[in-house]
Write a protein that holds these residues in place. Sequence first.
Motif, PDB file in Angstrom:
ATOM      1  N   VAL A  86       0.847  -1.195   0.000  1.00 38.49           N
ATOM      2  CA  VAL A  86       0.000   0.000   0.000  1.00 38.49           C
ATOM      3  C   VAL A  86       0.883   1.246   0.000  1.00 38.49           C
ATOM      4  CG1 VAL A  86      -2.099  -0.998   0.939  1.00 38.49           C
ATOM      5  CG2 VAL A  86      -0.319  -0.256   2.515  1.00 38.49           C
ATOM      6  N   ALA A  87       2.049   1.121  -0.633  1.00 35.63           N
ATOM      7  CA  ALA A  87       2.939   2.262  -0.856  1.00 35.63           C
ATOM      8  C   ALA A  87       2.461   3.007  -2.106  1.00 35.63           C
ATOM      9  CB  ALA A  87       4.376   1.771  -0.998  1.00 35.63           C
ATOM     10  N   LEU A  88       3.304   3.878  -2.663  1.00 34.09           N
ATOM     11  CA  LEU A  88       2.924   4.612  -3.867  1.00 34.09           C
ATOM     12  C   LEU A  88       2.970   3.707  -5.091  1.00 34.09           C
ATOM     13  CD1 LEU A  88       4.827   7.965  -3.259  1.00 34.09           C
ATOM     14  CD2 LEU A  88       2.365   7.571  -3.093  1.00 34.09           C
ATOM     15  N   PRO A  89       2.095   3.929  -6.088  1.00 39.73           N
ATOM     16  CA  PRO A  89       2.081   3.079  -7.282  1.00 39.73           C
ATOM     17  C   PRO A  89       3.407   3.064  -8.047  1.00 39.73           C
ATOM     18  CG  PRO A  89       0.086   4.397  -7.171  1.00 39.73           C
ATOM     19  CD  PRO A  89       1.001   4.909  -6.098  1.00 39.73           C
ATOM     20  N   TYR A  90       4.227   4.111  -7.884  1.00 41.29           N
ATOM     21  CA  TYR A  90       5.524   4.128  -8.561  1.00 41.29           C
ATOM     22  C   TYR A  90       6.396   2.951  -8.114  1.00 41.29           C
ATOM     23  CZ  TYR A  90       4.173   9.108  -8.413  1.00 41.29           C
ATOM     24  OH  TYR A  90       3.494  10.295  -8.459  1.00 41.29           O
ATOM     25  N   GLN A  91       6.112   2.401  -6.945  1.00 41.11           N
ATOM     26  CA  GLN A  91       6.992   1.403  -6.340  1.00 41.11           C
ATOM     27  C   GLN A  91       6.541  -0.030  -6.581  1.00 41.11           C
ATOM     28  OE1 GLN A  91       6.399   3.379  -2.593  1.00 41.11           O
ATOM     29  NE2 GLN A  91       8.418   4.335  -2.635  1.00 41.11           N
ATOM     30  N   ASP A  92       5.447  -0.202  -7.321  1.00 40.81           N
ATOM     31  CA  ASP A  92       4.899  -1.546  -7.530  1.00 40.81           C
ATOM     32  C   ASP A  92       5.918  -2.515  -8.119  1.00 40.81           C
ATOM     33  OD1 ASP A  92       2.523  -0.496  -6.626  1.00 40.81           O
ATOM     34  OD2 ASP A  92       1.426  -0.773  -8.498  1.00 40.81           O
ATOM     35  N   LEU A  93       6.615  -2.090  -9.161  1.00 40.18           N
ATOM     36  CA  LEU A  93       7.506  -3.022  -9.856  1.00 40.18           C
ATOM     37  C   LEU A  93       8.707  -3.398  -8.992  1.00 40.18           C
ATOM     38  CD1 LEU A  93       7.469  -1.673 -13.534  1.00 40.18           C
ATOM     39  CD2 LEU A  93       5.863  -3.199 -12.367  1.00 40.18           C
ATOM     40  N   ASN A  94       9.234  -2.447  -8.229  1.00 32.83           N
ATOM     41  CA  ASN A  94      10.330  -2.774  -7.307  1.00 32.83           C
ATOM     42  C   ASN A  94       9.888  -3.847  -6.311  1.00 32.83           C
ATOM     43  OD1 ASN A  94      12.172  -0.898  -8.317  1.00 32.83           O
ATOM     44  ND2 ASN A  94      11.417   0.727  -7.009  1.00 32.83           N
ATOM     45  N   ILE A  95       8.684  -3.693  -5.792  1.00 29.80           N
ATOM     46  CA  ILE A  95       8.195  -4.637  -4.788  1.00 29.80           C
ATOM     47  C   ILE A  95       7.889  -5.985  -5.431  1.00 29.80           C
ATOM     48  CG2 ILE A  95       6.414  -5.043  -3.045  1.00 29.80           C
ATOM     49  CD1 ILE A  95       6.238  -1.976  -2.714  1.00 29.80           C
ATOM     50  N   MET A  96       7.355  -5.974  -6.648  1.00 29.78           N
ATOM     51  CA  MET A  96       7.129  -7.238  -7.356  1.00 29.78           C
ATOM     52  C   MET A  96       8.448  -7.959  -7.614  1.00 29.78           C
ATOM     53  SD  MET A  96       4.074  -6.209 -10.033  1.00 29.78           S
ATOM     54  CE  MET A  96       3.625  -7.892 -10.523  1.00 29.78           C
ATOM     55  N   ASN A  97       9.471  -7.199  -7.988  1.00 22.67           N
ATOM     56  CA  ASN A  97      10.795  -7.807  -8.210  1.00 22.67           C
ATOM     57  C   ASN A  97      11.318  -8.454  -6.927  1.00 22.67           C
ATOM     58  OD1 ASN A  97      11.016  -7.103 -10.936  1.00 22.67           O
ATOM     59  ND2 ASN A  97      11.887  -5.101 -10.466  1.00 22.67           N
ATOM     60  N   ALA A  98      11.145  -7.774  -5.814  1.00 21.98           N
ATOM     61  CA  ALA A  98      11.605  -8.320  -4.539  1.00 21.98           C
ATOM     62  C   ALA A  98      10.829  -9.583  -4.176  1.00 21.98           C
ATOM     63  CB  ALA A  98      11.452  -7.269  -3.436  1.00 21.98           C
ATOM     64  N   CYS A  99       9.530  -9.597  -4.445  1.00 17.03           N
ATOM     65  CA  CYS A  99       8.728 -10.791  -4.159  1.00 17.03           C
ATOM     66  C   CYS A  99       9.188 -11.981  -4.995  1.00 17.03           C
ATOM     67  CB  CYS A  99       7.251 -10.497  -4.417  1.00 17.03           C
ATOM     68  SG  CYS A  99       6.492  -9.440  -3.164  1.00 17.03           S
ATOM     69  N   LEU A 100       9.478 -11.738  -6.256  1.00 14.69           N
ATOM     70  CA  LEU A 100       9.980 -12.820  -7.108  1.00 14.69           C
ATOM     71  C   LEU A 100      11.318 -13.345  -6.603  1.00 14.69           C
ATOM     72  CD1 LEU A 100       9.061 -11.447 -10.639  1.00 14.69           C
ATOM     73  CD2 LEU A 100       8.267 -13.620  -9.673  1.00 14.69           C
TER      74      LEU A 100
END
Length: 402
Positions: A86-100
């Motif tokens: 629930v951070a800013l939408p700009y950070q979605d891909l960084n967080i998805m990368n970390a999850c992977l």
Amino acid sequence: MANLLIIGAGGVGNVVACKCAEAAKRTGVFTNITLASRTLARCEKICANVRNRLGYEIRPARVDADNTPELCALIRELKADTVCNVALPYQDLNIMNACLECGCNYIDTANYEPPETPRFEYSWQWAYADRFREAGLTALLGSGFDPGVTNVFAAWIMKHKLDEVQVLDIIDCNAGSHGQPFATNFSPEINIREVTAKGRYWEHGEWVETDPLSWSMDYDFPEGIGNRKCYLMYHEELESLVLHLKGIERARFWMTFSDSYLNYLHVLGSIGLTSVQPVNFEGREIIPLKFLASLLPDPASLGPLTKGRTCIGDRMKGIAGGNPKTFFIYNICDHEKCFEETGAQAISYTTGVPAMIGSMLVASGAWQKPGVWNMEQFDPDPFMESLGAYGLPWSCVELHDK
């Protein structure tokens, strides 16, 4: 049982933390919950709020969501298996990368946006589908209210009420007031980018573009809210719903705004303060919209000031058993009741509760399927059952069009 990491400590993060603690106490679905953001003090404040209200301990942590290695280090330290973003939408891909990289399931509430250009589309995140599927991980996109509940409302209507839908109108009314001259109920930066973008709707197999807020309609909202003017906007859930709703011919999104809000927005735009293009100020580059956002009230501070109700729902016209039918499925949420329960106003509440439910369904396995998915691609029934149980009761009425 899941070790859950919540990223983001604004008004929505506060509600997610409260509701995840409630779910942990009621069902045991979350064994350990950590709340992390760039500012540790904000996390500590929310954790104290949860402790005081629910007697449940959530761990605060600091993390820079723009820094994937830092995210990975925290995920590994916590042994987290589910991340609610629930951070800013700009950070979605960084967080998805970390999850992977770390083997975590992923849930968010809004689609990725590139910081330099307001573009609301799922293409960047849908491109991760093969990677999540091959890793055996679930990524659930848009588990807020709109997007989120509005998607599930549509799926529920298609499962239980209509054989096919011809027209979908998603209608978002905030009939509340905070008494401030100009403030936004969620991130000012994201809110203003969204509102000042061109409108767009789906009709007869193609997208039609409109000037920002140039189309409006009056809508008579139920349960005493009454007639309000709504403005056509583009919202990202339309992009996935037009792919997944059988028979869809037209899909639109509408939102209400006060005259005061629109007047302020017009003036701020006319002097360039809503622009995302950098300008030089005293020898350094600044983004006017970021500067403006720093001057506006923190949405999390609006809770004790906001009164009134929200009404958000789907108006769906289609065919059932060979006959034309129209339904309106909606939730009404009271700002003051939300603040009494969690310390947040209804805009944060209506986003935070669905974020918790999506996280709970993924963590429990009910909505766990490798790949990247939008909300309407899962069975709506368990989500709808949890929606009422955790504070967002809903109603569905048949309308008889004149």
